[in-house]
Enzyme design. Structure first.
Site, PDB file in Angstrom:
ATOM      1  N   HIS A 116       4.733-142.966-107.920  1.00 40.11           N
ATOM      2  CA  HIS A 116       4.632-144.409-107.694  1.00 40.11           C
ATOM      3  C   HIS A 116       5.452-145.230-108.698  1.00 40.11           C
ATOM      4  O   HIS A 116       6.212-146.103-108.324  1.00 40.11           O
ATOM      5  CB  HIS A 116       3.173-144.851-107.698  1.00 40.11           C
ATOM      6  CG  HIS A 116       3.022-146.290-107.318  1.00 40.11           C
ATOM      7  ND1 HIS A 116       3.406-146.759-106.075  1.00 40.11           N
ATOM      8  CD2 HIS A 116       2.593-147.369-108.006  1.00 40.11           C
ATOM      9  CE1 HIS A 116       3.195-148.053-106.020  1.00 40.11           C
ATOM     10  NE2 HIS A 116       2.708-148.451-107.177  1.00 40.11           N
ATOM     11  N   ASP A 159       4.696-149.543-101.127  1.00 41.09           N
ATOM     12  CA  ASP A 159       4.073-150.831-101.464  1.00 41.09           C
ATOM     13  C   ASP A 159       3.975-151.729-100.233  1.00 41.09           C
ATOM     14  O   ASP A 159       4.374-152.891-100.267  1.00 41.09           O
ATOM     15  CB  ASP A 159       4.873-151.533-102.577  1.00 41.09           C
ATOM     16  CG  ASP A 159       4.961-150.669-103.831  1.00 41.09           C
ATOM     17  OD1 ASP A 159       5.629-149.624-103.780  1.00 41.09           O
ATOM     18  OD2 ASP A 159       4.351-151.027-104.836  1.00 41.09           O
ATOM     19  N   HIS A 175       6.287-149.277-106.560  1.00 33.78           N
ATOM     20  CA  HIS A 175       5.706-150.089-107.623  1.00 33.78           C
ATOM     21  C   HIS A 175       6.468-151.391-107.875  1.00 33.78           C
ATOM     22  O   HIS A 175       5.858-152.465-107.880  1.00 33.78           O
ATOM     23  CB  HIS A 175       5.609-149.263-108.904  1.00 33.78           C
ATOM     24  CG  HIS A 175       4.611-149.781-109.895  1.00 33.78           C
ATOM     25  ND1 HIS A 175       3.415-150.348-109.530  1.00 33.78           N
ATOM     26  CD2 HIS A 175       4.629-149.818-111.264  1.00 33.78           C
ATOM     27  CE1 HIS A 175       2.741-150.701-110.614  1.00 33.78           C
ATOM     28  NE2 HIS A 175       3.455-150.396-111.673  1.00 33.78           N
ATOM     29  N   VAL A 176       7.764-151.318-108.114  1.00 36.69           N
ATOM     30  CA  VAL A 176       8.569-152.529-108.299  1.00 36.69           C
ATOM     31  C   VAL A 176       8.940-153.041-106.909  1.00 36.69           C
ATOM     32  O   VAL A 176       9.502-152.288-106.101  1.00 36.69           O
ATOM     33  CB  VAL A 176       9.838-152.225-109.119  1.00 36.69           C
ATOM     34  CG1 VAL A 176      10.679-153.490-109.286  1.00 36.69           C
ATOM     35  CG2 VAL A 176       9.456-151.643-110.471  1.00 36.69           C
ATOM     36  N   HIS A 177       8.637-154.298-106.635  1.00 31.29           N
ATOM     37  CA  HIS A 177       8.775-154.801-105.268  1.00 31.29           C
ATOM     38  C   HIS A 177      10.205-155.264-105.005  1.00 31.29           C
ATOM     39  O   HIS A 177      10.499-156.454-104.844  1.00 31.29           O
ATOM     40  CB  HIS A 177       7.764-155.922-105.017  1.00 31.29           C
ATOM     41  CG  HIS A 177       6.360-155.436-105.207  1.00 31.29           C
ATOM     42  ND1 HIS A 177       5.312-156.244-105.527  1.00 31.29           N
ATOM     43  CD2 HIS A 177       5.848-154.189-105.127  1.00 31.29           C
ATOM     44  CE1 HIS A 177       4.216-155.522-105.632  1.00 31.29           C
ATOM     45  NE2 HIS A 177       4.513-154.269-105.404  1.00 31.29           N
ATOM     46  N   TYR A 182      -3.550-152.929-100.571  1.00 29.33           N
ATOM     47  CA  TYR A 182      -3.733-154.066-101.488  1.00 29.33           C
ATOM     48  C   TYR A 182      -5.075-154.764-101.285  1.00 29.33           C
ATOM     49  O   TYR A 182      -5.219-155.946-101.566  1.00 29.33           O
ATOM     50  CB  TYR A 182      -2.571-155.076-101.404  1.00 29.33           C
ATOM     51  CG  TYR A 182      -1.290-154.535-101.989  1.00 29.33           C
ATOM     52  CD1 TYR A 182      -0.537-153.606-101.290  1.00 29.33           C
ATOM     53  CD2 TYR A 182      -0.852-154.918-103.246  1.00 29.33           C
ATOM     54  CE1 TYR A 182       0.628-153.077-101.823  1.00 29.33           C
ATOM     55  CE2 TYR A 182       0.312-154.394-103.783  1.00 29.33           C
ATOM     56  CZ  TYR A 182       1.045-153.481-103.071  1.00 29.33           C
ATOM     57  OH  TYR A 182       2.186-152.957-103.605  1.00 29.33           O
ATOM     58  N   ASN A 218      -1.056-147.624-108.015  1.00 29.05           N
ATOM     59  CA  ASN A 218      -2.088-148.301-108.816  1.00 29.05           C
ATOM     60  C   ASN A 218      -3.081-149.074-107.954  1.00 29.05           C
ATOM     61  O   ASN A 218      -4.239-149.225-108.335  1.00 29.05           O
ATOM     62  CB  ASN A 218      -1.446-149.232-109.860  1.00 29.05           C
ATOM     63  CG  ASN A 218      -0.482-150.219-109.266  1.00 29.05           C
ATOM     64  OD1 ASN A 218       0.467-149.811-108.600  1.00 29.05           O
ATOM     65  ND2 ASN A 218      -0.714-151.500-109.485  1.00 29.05           N
ATOM     66  N   HIS A 239       7.305-154.342-114.323  1.00 29.71           N
ATOM     67  CA  HIS A 239       6.870-152.962-114.600  1.00 29.71           C
ATOM     68  C   HIS A 239       7.906-152.203-115.426  1.00 29.71           C
ATOM     69  O   HIS A 239       8.028-150.989-115.330  1.00 29.71           O
ATOM     70  CB  HIS A 239       6.588-152.205-113.296  1.00 29.71           C
ATOM     71  CG  HIS A 239       5.598-152.891-112.414  1.00 29.71           C
ATOM     72  ND1 HIS A 239       4.325-153.198-112.826  1.00 29.71           N
ATOM     73  CD2 HIS A 239       5.687-153.341-111.136  1.00 29.71           C
ATOM     74  CE1 HIS A 239       3.675-153.804-111.848  1.00 29.71           C
ATOM     75  NE2 HIS A 239       4.472-153.917-110.811  1.00 29.71           N
TER      76      HIS A 239
HETATM   77 FE   FE2 Z   1       2.220-150.515-107.664  1.00 28.77          FE
END
Ligand code: FE2
Length: 468
Positions: free
Chosen positions: A319, A168, A356-358, A200, A234, A329
């Site tokens: 991911h 990410d 995915h989870v920041h 992004y 994603n 998420h």
């Molecule tokens: Fe993501």
């Protein structure tokens, strides 16, 4: 204005509160009391030096490499030329060999709404020697650019190898800090396992693909010199029917090639590679994974192929995490976990890395595979055949940190912290690997979390007592 002395008791109270909070509510492992200053991550402006276009007419830019075959003797070299196609040739030569070899690639372009890409070149160079430094050149005449990489050792059981882990990433000031910390880490990563969400660009109006280009220039300083192994997130989907873009993954698949056919995969979103003593399986959280789907059928055949006598370490990248105790998420990975977790336990996967989870999180060795709708057995249990699950989606993208966690900390969660950073998975031999997580706010050599991994096939001893 308050005096300084009135801040001190307040500060002590806050720190004490945080410590007590983790002591009282943590049923599981450790929720770090380190509290990073929460400030919105901001993308670096397009005129930042990290996005600089290399000088000269049509000079190759966004140079990046990844493994090009199943066992590490090939490399895919990719780059972009802005003004005209130029040449798709890569010249390359081993460190001690004067004779340059030549490989011919191909180029392609794509359109996305009102954006037209430059000429994107991909060239696979094959039959390389193992453990050898190679130089390579792309471009023509006065805009020729030279880079280098080192091939991995031959695939085998007792071959040390050091992987970096980034997820990410994006292109904010924090992203730059993450990449710098990875580069400056004294434990030098030899290849990056990237767990998805690259540029992004889709956070910009009409998914402004100029931000795909700037991201390519930003990471070139690492990925032109060592392979990054790609996972689709994603933010790679870029599905935007409102502006007529109905082809999922269009920018990603044009820009980032992976050697999926070498592992008999039928799509670039799930594939495998062998590298040194590791067998790496990449899965797609955003492709169909139910029974009878291409990804399911591929994975069903793939797992029995892994020969732990040849590659002791079995690593899976995806991911969306299966075990995630943040409120961001939450449970998004649940349906895929239900499908594939019994296989991961059966085949003794050592570790699963997701993004995915920041934030950062490391699990205990747990499984949750007993449930069958009627028996009610749906709590994760300690399982020494299960992988450790690590969420490393803390690369620093513009969406900011995930700071809100489920309370109390579940028993399966060994360590969690909302800070940006990267990790290193350092395989020592057939039985031991040293893992460390590094937060951006520390010095380059500081380990904020670490653990000795014992190989699940060759040394399946509970290592949780050795973890910090
Ligand atoms: Fe993501």
């Amino acid at each position: 204005m308050k005096s300084f002395s009135s801040f001190v008791p307040a500060f002590v109270a806050i720190v004490l509160g945080l410590v007590l909070n983790s002591a009282v509510f943590a049923n599981g492992g450790k929720t770090s009391v380190y509290v990073r200053q929460v400030q919105k991550a901001v993308d670096m402006p397009l005129d930042s030096d990290v996005f600089r276009v290399p000088p000269g007419y049509n000079a190759p830019q966004q140079v990046h490499i990844t493994q090009g075959d199943h066992d590490g003797k090939a490399v895919i070299v990719s780059w972009l030329t802005e003004d005209e196609p130029g040449s798709s040739v890569v010249l390359y030569w081993g460190e001690n060999i004067k004779q340059k070899k030549k490989a011919e690639g191909k180029f392609d372009t794509y359109k996305f709404y009102n954006y037209t890409s430059g000429y994107i070149h991909h060239c696979t160079i094959r039959n390389l020697e193992y453990s050898t430094k190679y130089y390579y050149e792309v471009g023509l005449d006065h805009t020729r650019r030279k880079f280098w990489f080192t091939t991995p050792p031959a695939v085998g059981p007792n071959v040390p190898y050091t992987f970096g882990l980034i997820g990410d990433l994006g292109q904010s000031f924090d992203s730059n800090s993450t990449l710098t910390h990875y580069e400056q880490n004294p434990q030098k990563g030899q290849a990056v396992l990237f767990v998805g969400d690259l540029s992004y660009a889709d956070n910009y109006p009409n998914h402004d693909n100029v931000r795909w280009d700037s991201w390519g220039r930003f990471v070139e300083r690492s990925v032109a010199y060592q392979p990054w192994i790609w996972t689709a997130g994603n933010h790679e989907i870029d599905f935007a029917p409102e502006i007529g873009e109905n082809e999922p993954f269009k920018p990603y698949t044009h820009r980032y090639h992976v050697p999926y056919r070498a592992s008999t995969s039928t799509a670039p979103f799930w594939y495998s590679i062998k590298r040194a003593s590791a067998y790496i399986i990449v899965l797609s959280s955003y492709s169909a994974y139910g029974k009878y789907t291409p990804q399911y059928k591929w994975l069903e055949k793939e797992l029995p192929k892994v020969n732990r006598s040849e590659t002791p370490w079995l690593i899976v990248l995806m991911h969306s995490p299966w075990y995630n105790s943040y409120n961001y998420h939450y449970m998004e990975g649940e349906s895929m976990r239900v499908m594939y977790e019994p296989w991961f336990v059966q085949y003794k996967v050592d570790v699963v890395f997701a993004g995915h989870v920041h934030a950062y999180e490391r699990s205990e060795r747990v499984s949750n595979i007993a449930y069958n709708v009627v028996n009610g057995i749906c709590t994760p249990v300690k399982d020494q055949s299960a992988p450790v699950y690590i969420t490393i989606g803390d690369g620093g993208n513009l969406e900011g940190l995930a700071t809100n966690m489920t309370e109390p900390q579940p028993a399966y969660s060994a360590y969690r912290e909302a800070s940006f950073g990267h990790a290193i998975f350092d395989i020592k031999n057939q039985t031991h690997a040293y893992y460390s997580w590094h937060r951006n706010h520390d010095g380059y050599a500081v380990e904020a979390d670490s653990m000795w991994f014992f190989n699940r096939f060759w040394h399946p001893v509970d290592e949780s007592s050795t973890s910090q």
